[in-house]
Design a protein around this motif. Structure first.
Motif, PDB file in Angstrom:
ATOM      1  N   GLN A 203      10.370   5.991 -10.944  1.00 48.22           N
ATOM      2  CA  GLN A 203       9.699   7.009 -11.788  1.00 48.22           C
ATOM      3  C   GLN A 203       8.295   6.394 -12.266  1.00 48.22           C
ATOM      4  N   GLY A 204       7.105   7.231 -12.354  1.00 46.55           N
ATOM      5  CA  GLY A 204       6.042   6.936 -13.235  1.00 46.55           C
ATOM      6  C   GLY A 204       4.985   5.924 -12.307  1.00 46.55           C
ATOM      7  N   ASN A 205       5.318   5.558 -10.992  1.00 47.76           N
ATOM      8  CA  ASN A 205       4.457   4.708 -10.323  1.00 47.76           C
ATOM      9  C   ASN A 205       3.946   3.740 -11.021  1.00 47.76           C
ATOM     10  N   PRO A 206       4.784   2.684 -11.176  1.00 45.22           N
ATOM     11  CA  PRO A 206       4.571   1.519 -12.101  1.00 45.22           C
ATOM     12  C   PRO A 206       3.544   0.649 -11.505  1.00 45.22           C
ATOM     13  N   GLN A 207       2.975   0.617 -10.034  1.00 49.98           N
ATOM     14  CA  GLN A 207       2.234  -0.460  -9.638  1.00 49.98           C
ATOM     15  C   GLN A 207       0.883   0.362  -9.471  1.00 49.98           C
ATOM     16  N   LEU A 208       0.612   1.577 -10.258  1.00 51.17           N
ATOM     17  CA  LEU A 208      -0.384   2.154  -9.986  1.00 51.17           C
ATOM     18  C   LEU A 208      -1.829   1.560 -10.008  1.00 51.17           C
ATOM     19  N   VAL A 209      -2.012   0.535 -10.906  1.00 52.45           N
ATOM     20  CA  VAL A 209      -3.307  -0.247 -11.164  1.00 52.45           C
ATOM     21  C   VAL A 209      -3.283  -1.302 -10.011  1.00 52.45           C
ATOM     22  N   PHE A 210      -2.232  -1.945  -9.480  1.00 56.94           N
ATOM     23  CA  PHE A 210      -2.138  -2.750  -8.575  1.00 56.94           C
ATOM     24  C   PHE A 210      -2.660  -1.964  -7.121  1.00 56.94           C
ATOM     25  N   ARG A 211      -2.136  -0.762  -7.103  1.00 54.49           N
ATOM     26  CA  ARG A 211      -2.409   0.119  -5.797  1.00 54.49           C
ATOM     27  C   ARG A 211      -3.963   0.236  -5.908  1.00 54.49           C
ATOM     28  N   MET A 212      -4.557   0.660  -6.958  1.00 53.61           N
ATOM     29  CA  MET A 212      -6.029   0.863  -7.047  1.00 53.61           C
ATOM     30  C   MET A 212      -6.755  -0.343  -6.640  1.00 53.61           C
ATOM     31  N   ILE A 213      -6.360  -1.448  -7.164  1.00 53.86           N
ATOM     32  CA  ILE A 213      -7.103  -2.953  -6.553  1.00 53.86           C
ATOM     33  C   ILE A 213      -6.796  -2.931  -5.192  1.00 53.86           C
ATOM     34  N   GLN A 214      -5.681  -2.495  -4.500  1.00 57.76           N
ATOM     35  CA  GLN A 214      -5.408  -2.557  -3.040  1.00 57.76           C
ATOM     36  C   GLN A 214      -6.245  -1.762  -2.342  1.00 57.76           C
ATOM     37  N   TRP A 215      -6.626  -0.540  -2.733  1.00 58.45           N
ATOM     38  CA  TRP A 215      -7.382   0.398  -2.250  1.00 58.45           C
ATOM     39  C   TRP A 215      -8.918   0.091  -2.166  1.00 58.45           C
ATOM     40  N   VAL A 216      -9.428  -0.653  -3.334  1.00 56.13           N
ATOM     41  CA  VAL A 216     -10.902  -0.984  -3.240  1.00 56.13           C
ATOM     42  C   VAL A 216     -10.903  -2.130  -2.231  1.00 56.13           C
ATOM     43  N   ILE A 217     -10.163  -3.104  -2.111  1.00 57.85           N
ATOM     44  CA  ILE A 217     -10.163  -4.443  -1.159  1.00 57.85           C
ATOM     45  C   ILE A 217     -10.041  -3.629   0.340  1.00 57.85           C
ATOM     46  N   MET A 218      -9.121  -3.027   0.760  1.00 61.72           N
ATOM     47  CA  MET A 218      -8.961  -2.425   1.978  1.00 61.72           C
ATOM     48  C   MET A 218     -10.362  -1.677   2.251  1.00 61.72           C
TER      49      MET A 218
END
Length: 474
Positions: A203-218
């Motif tokens: 629940q709650g997408n706990p790694q959302l900030v890390f996912r945003m960082i991944q998106w920026v890099i990719m």
């Protein structure tokens, strides 16, 4: 004299493949020993999760004391799709609502007009058009799973690219590559991350900030590649792998897009509603730990408002919603059928047997090797089930507990799924979105593979690195 018919190998329909897998798993309930782990409730930052306890696996007889036969027969096989739909009902309800909401948005034509306005404003500043469009398509893939909606944009952007001295490959990469990589590096994509987390009980997408960082890099990697390649092709068009083909394409090109058509105030309101709605979803996930019902609430409210702001009456909103539900029905059936596989495996009590075997195989492996094994498995499964939500329904009931047994964060299973699924679809001849885009741009798979393989390898390495980090995060 009769001509001999040439034998052609046809890929079975995805539902046929899934039903075949149901049969295979039913057969396995007769062959594999049945057993189970003891389970306990674990407190996490986003709520409670039931997890298997390592070292507690034990086998059980095929016929239980109450007379229940764990061996699955014909009646269980035929009931599996229906029971699978019931098993995944919360996820399916969410998927149906998402399908209806995005059809309402599509009917307003707001997104198309927004893209068209950007292209018109940039004019001849081609160096800016490519990264800006790729960022927008990447955001679409990452937030609302932009995929099937890409078709009209190839037709919209191709004349612009040709007029600026670029090739058809630039068009395809600007649209499909950016949206697919954005989809792979999902942040709040309801058809990938949110569905997978829902099935895994996260629940709650706990790694959302890390996912945003991944998106920026990719996105930075692919935008840099596409922009660099486009500049090289503009300088010397004959270096394009599609140069000869593009000569004919330019002659066949349909009439020019009317860029004088302005975006309306209503369409601006629709786009504003969408942006605000996405912000609310992120806040709800991060601050309040929203789950399927709360997310459905938010998206449904967005749909109603976008319909009203878009000028649709109550009948129009309802009809478009139903149309969207019809369009998404296939994806929902894939999820239901895949859940049917898990129903058979659960009733036969072989899921924990498979988990125990996999856990023992990789017991002494580090996180990178563990992630690599999951990535390979998800890549193979994607060739059978290209749908991200369908793949989540098929694999997450096994992959998430496997993470628990290995002592890593189950979010790693979600991260592996999103990358393995979409990067495989980017190269797969059975991935509908990729095949459709190449067909519209009249590009062969050979030309596509030859152009993208080096960047594909870089993205795969990055994906495995991100998944390994995801596994190690608390």
């Amino acid at each position: 004299m009769k001509k001999e018919k040439k034998f052609k190998l046809h890929m079975p329909h995805v539902l046929t493949l899934i039903f075949f897998l149901i049969i295979v798993v039913a057969v396995l309930t007769w062959i594999l020993p049945s057993g189970e782990f003891e389970r306990t409730i674990m407190e996490t930052s986003t709520g409670e999760r039931s997890v298997a306890v390592d070292g507690t696996y034990h086998t059980t007889e095929k016929i239980l004391e109450d007379g229940t036969d764990l061996r699955q027969g014909i009646s269980q096989i035929l009931m599996a799709p229906g029971r699978g739909i019931q098993f995944a009902i919360e996820v399916l309800a969410f998927v149906f609502i998402i399908g209806g909401v995005f059809q309402i948005m599509a009917k307003t034509n707001a997104l198309n007009m927004g893209i068209q306005k950007i292209v018109k404003k940039l004019g001849k500043k081609e160096i800016l058009i490519i990264p800006i469009l790729m960022l927008l398509f990447g955001l679409g893939g990452s937030t609302f799973g932009m995929s099937d909606e890409l078709v009209p944009f190839y037709l919209l952007i191709m004349p612009v690219m040709f007029a600026m001295g670029y090739d058809s490959m630039t068009t395809f990469m600007t649209v499909c590559l950016s949206a697919t990589v954005g989809y792979a590096a999902s942040t709040i994509n309801p058809f990938s991350v949110l569905v997978a987390q829902g099935i895994a009980g996260i629940q709650g997408n706990p790694q959302l900030v890390f996912r945003m960082i991944q998106w920026v890099i990719m996105m930075a990697v692919i935008i840099a590649f596409v922009t660099w390649r486009a500049m090289k092709i503009k300088k010397d068009p004959e270096k394009s792998i599609t140069y000869q083909d593009d000569i004919a394409k330019k002659k066949e090109m349909a009439s020019e897009i009317d860029f004088d058509q302005d975006i309306t105030f209503r369409q601006k309101l629709v786009l504003a509603t969408f942006v605000i709605g996405m912000v609310l979803v992120v806040v709800g996930l991060v601050k309040f730990g929203w789950y399927m019902n709360e997310l459905s609430m938010c998206f449904f409210g967005m749909g109603i408002l976008m319909g009203i702001f878009g000028g649709l009456n109550e009948k129009g909103i309802a009809e478009e919603f139903i149309t969207g539900v019809k369009d998404i029905a296939f994806a929902a059936m894939v999820i239901g059928f895949c859940s049917g596989i898990m129903v058979i495996a659960q009733d036969g009590m072989i899921i924990d047997t498979i988990l125990n075997a996999l856990s023992n195989m990789i017991a002494n492996s580090n996180n990178a090797m563990f992630v690599g094994v999951m990535y390979v498995v998800q890549t193979i499964l994607t060739l059978l089930v290209p749908s991200s939500s369908g793949l989540a329904a098929l694999s997450m009931p096994v992959m998430a507990p496997l993470c628990d047994l290995h002592g890593v964060n189950p979010e790693a299973a979600v991260t592996v799924l999103q990358y393995a699924n979409q990067l495989t679809n980017l190269m797969s001849p059975v991935a509908g979105t990729t095949v459709a885009g190449l067909a519209i741009c009249k590009i062969s798979f050979g030309q596509w593979w030859k152009t993208i393989w080096k960047v594909f390898l870089i993205m795969t390495v990055l994906a495995i690195v991100f998944s390994t980090i995801s596994a190690g995060l608390a």
